[in-house]
Design an enzyme around this catalytic site. Structure first.
Site, PDB file in Angstrom:
ATOM      1  N   GLU A   1      -6.101  -7.526  -1.180  1.00  0.00           N
ATOM      2  CA  GLU A   1      -7.047  -7.149   0.418  1.00  0.00           C
ATOM      3  C   GLU A   1      -7.765  -6.988   0.088  1.00  0.00           C
ATOM      4  O   GLU A   1      -8.288  -5.697   0.193  1.00  0.00           O
ATOM      5  CB  GLU A   1      -4.768  -6.694   1.462  1.00  0.00           C
TER       6      GLU A   1
ATOM      7  N   GLU B   1       1.386  -1.381  -0.419  1.00  0.00           N
ATOM      8  CA  GLU B   1       0.146   0.136  -0.164  1.00  0.00           C
ATOM      9  C   GLU B   1       1.198   1.064   0.153  1.00  0.00           C
ATOM     10  O   GLU B   1       1.668   1.264   1.169  1.00  0.00           O
ATOM     11  CB  GLU B   1      -0.667   0.305   1.433  1.00  0.00           C
TER      12      GLU B   1
END
Ligand code: IDC
Length: 488
Positions: free
Chosen positions: A406, A314
């Site tokens: 995710e 991320e």
């Protein structure tokens, strides 16, 4: 859930040459019923924390080929116990530990290696065993570590990591109906993930929690449950880089990721290798580490069909241009070893395609990564991210290959209550668009996103009523429906 204290680690190599003596004796006087030449080399590596540890063991057969083996060793300290193990049948009597081969790794040719391991506990101290036997013979053969020693700092310039000196275990690919057996080597076609027949597929599976904290949750029983009871197609291996992760022990974490790749392969599941950058959010902070890590895992796993590389979990606080530049430096390192593997690239704003930063997918659509066979990451947490995010995913999915590596059923903290309606709306959308996904997390952490109830990983049962949280029950129901992968 109390997290383990900062880990300490050690590596022990056994060295010597008894196997050669046996061979010489047999050659001098070759009796008709000559005994098989024997010899072996063992590496024993641990990652330990207060009271617990993970041991990874590589066994190399230096004698004649065997069909079935038993490894024996004794713990030096009275308080050391084997817990759950993988890739062998484990038993312990007093200090003596025995690991017996399982169906797929019993046959070991001369010079061949196999990797096994276990999660254990310790009380006073956790010294490594000093002697090993292989089918009753003392293992004194020289060994070479499969990865650079953990004391080597990450290089500051692009590091061509040497290929591993020991080949990965020679696991026969599972036949029959597993996701990997059916779909084989994947590739990106158009905006889809396609199987070996060039047909679009969707992979559905689970992400580990941070493997530095929850190694105990990834053992034979839990992974069997994921493959057989959940019927998952995919295991995402979340290897944090910071937070006591990779940066503290590059060799140890590389080995653990490789072991989990093998565990997934043995069960016919795809393995998504997640370089779990989070804080700091600028992936270039970890660029050298990423090159070192991906050079090692791509060389070691190049021949496998079940590996997908996720190069930055991320990115946050950085522009798309910075992420793209990082990707264009890391992808060639992977391609040099594993030219045909799919690579997934994180996106701006915690892999929100930029939406959480007030942008949108156009920055990627208009300026894609300059590499083939690439997909882009989108993450969501169903209680925090709803209609505007879904709308952007639907719009972007017509232009970009997306992979939801995710997502959570709860809010962005990973905790709180399950948002059933939003979770189902999201999964319906992903199913309709054939976007692959991994749910956060297959772990027993006491937080809303965990699929397993607290304490589950201390036991040996991963199926049946009792073990799932509300999130786990919802996701398992969604994952275990038939895949109907195209076969032609
Ligand atoms: C969370 C975990 C939590 C842990 C925290 C910090 O659920 O137990 O304490 O990380 O490491 C992400 C990240 C993922 C987060 C998750 C939930 O990729 O690491 O896990 N999340 O906050 N992005 C959005 C949410």
């Amino acid at each position: 859930m109390k997290l383990p204290a900062r880990p300490s680690r050690r590596t022990l190599l056994m060295a010597g040459a008894v196997g050669a003596l046996t061979v010489a004796a047999s050659a001098a006087v070759p009796p008709a019923d000559a005994q098989a030449a024997t010899g072996c080399a063992v590496t024993y590596t641990t990652s330990s924390w207060a009271g617990g540890f993970t041991a990874n063991i590589t066994i190399r057969n230096l004698g004649d080929a065997v069909d079935g083996w038993t490894l024996g060793f004794a713990f030096p300290d009275a308080g050391q116990r084997v817990g759950q193990g993988w890739s062998a049948t484990w038993s312990q009597t007093g200090a003596a530990v025995t690991a017996r081969s399982v169906s797929w790794n019993g046959a070991l040719a001369t010079g061949a290696s196999t990797s096994i391991g276990f999660n254990g506990t310790w009380t006073a101290a956790n010294p490594a065993p000093t002697a090993f036997t292989f089918n009753g013979t003392a293992c004194t053969g020289a060994t070479t570590p499969t990865t650079p020693p953990p004391t080597t700092p990450p290089p500051t310039t692009p590091p061509p990591t040497p290929p591993p000196t020991t080949p990965p275990p020679t696991t026969p690919p599972p036949g029959g109906q597993t996701p990997v057996a059916i779909n084989g080597q994947l590739r990106v076609c158009g905006v889809n993930l396609c199987n070996q027949y060039g047909r679009p597929i969707q992979l559905r599976g689970m992400s580990t929690h941070g493997i530095q904290w929850f190694a105990r949750c990834y053992n034979d029983a839990s992974l069997d449950a994921l493959a057989d009871d959940w019927r998952a197609d995919l295991l995402r291996i979340a290897m944090y880089v910071q937070e006591d992760g990779y940066e503290t022990d590059p060799a140890g974490f590389t080995n653990r990721v490789n072991a989990l790749v093998d565990e997934a392969e043995q069960r016919g599941m795809y393995a998504l290798i997640d370089f779990h950058t989070l804080t700091p959010g600028d992936p270039t902070y970890n660029l050298d580490r990423a090159k070192t890590f991906f050079a090692a895992v791509s060389a070691r796993n190049a021949a496998k069909k079940n590996v997908i590389y996720e190069i930055a979990n991320e990115p946050n606080g950085v522009s798309w241009a910075t992420i793209k530049s990082y990707a264009e430096q890391v992808i060639p390192v992977i391609r040099a070893n594993d030219p045909d593997a799919v690579v997934v690239v994180g996106t701006r704003g915690w892999s929100s395609l930029g939406v959480s930063d007030g942008s949108n997918a156009n920055e990627v659509i208009n300026n894609p990564v300059n590499a083939a066979n690439v997909m882009y990451t989108f993450h969501f947490y169903a209680a925090s991210h709803r209609d505007n995010y879904r709308a952007e995913v639907e719009r972007a999915a017509a232009r970009l290959p997306l992979f939801v590596t995710e997502f959570g059923t709860v809010d962005y903290t990973g905790d709180g209550g399950v948002d059933v309606a939003s979770s189902n709306a999201w999964i319906d959308l992903l199913d309709r668009l054939k976007i692959s996904y991994a749910n956060w997390t297959y772990s027993d952490k006491a937080e809303g996103s965990a699929a397993l109830r607290p304490g589950t990983c201390a036991g040996s049962t991963y199926t049946g009523p009792g073990v799932l949280t509300e999130s786990g029950a919802l996701i398992r129901d969604r994952i275990r429906t038939p895949d109907n992968f195209p076969t032609a």
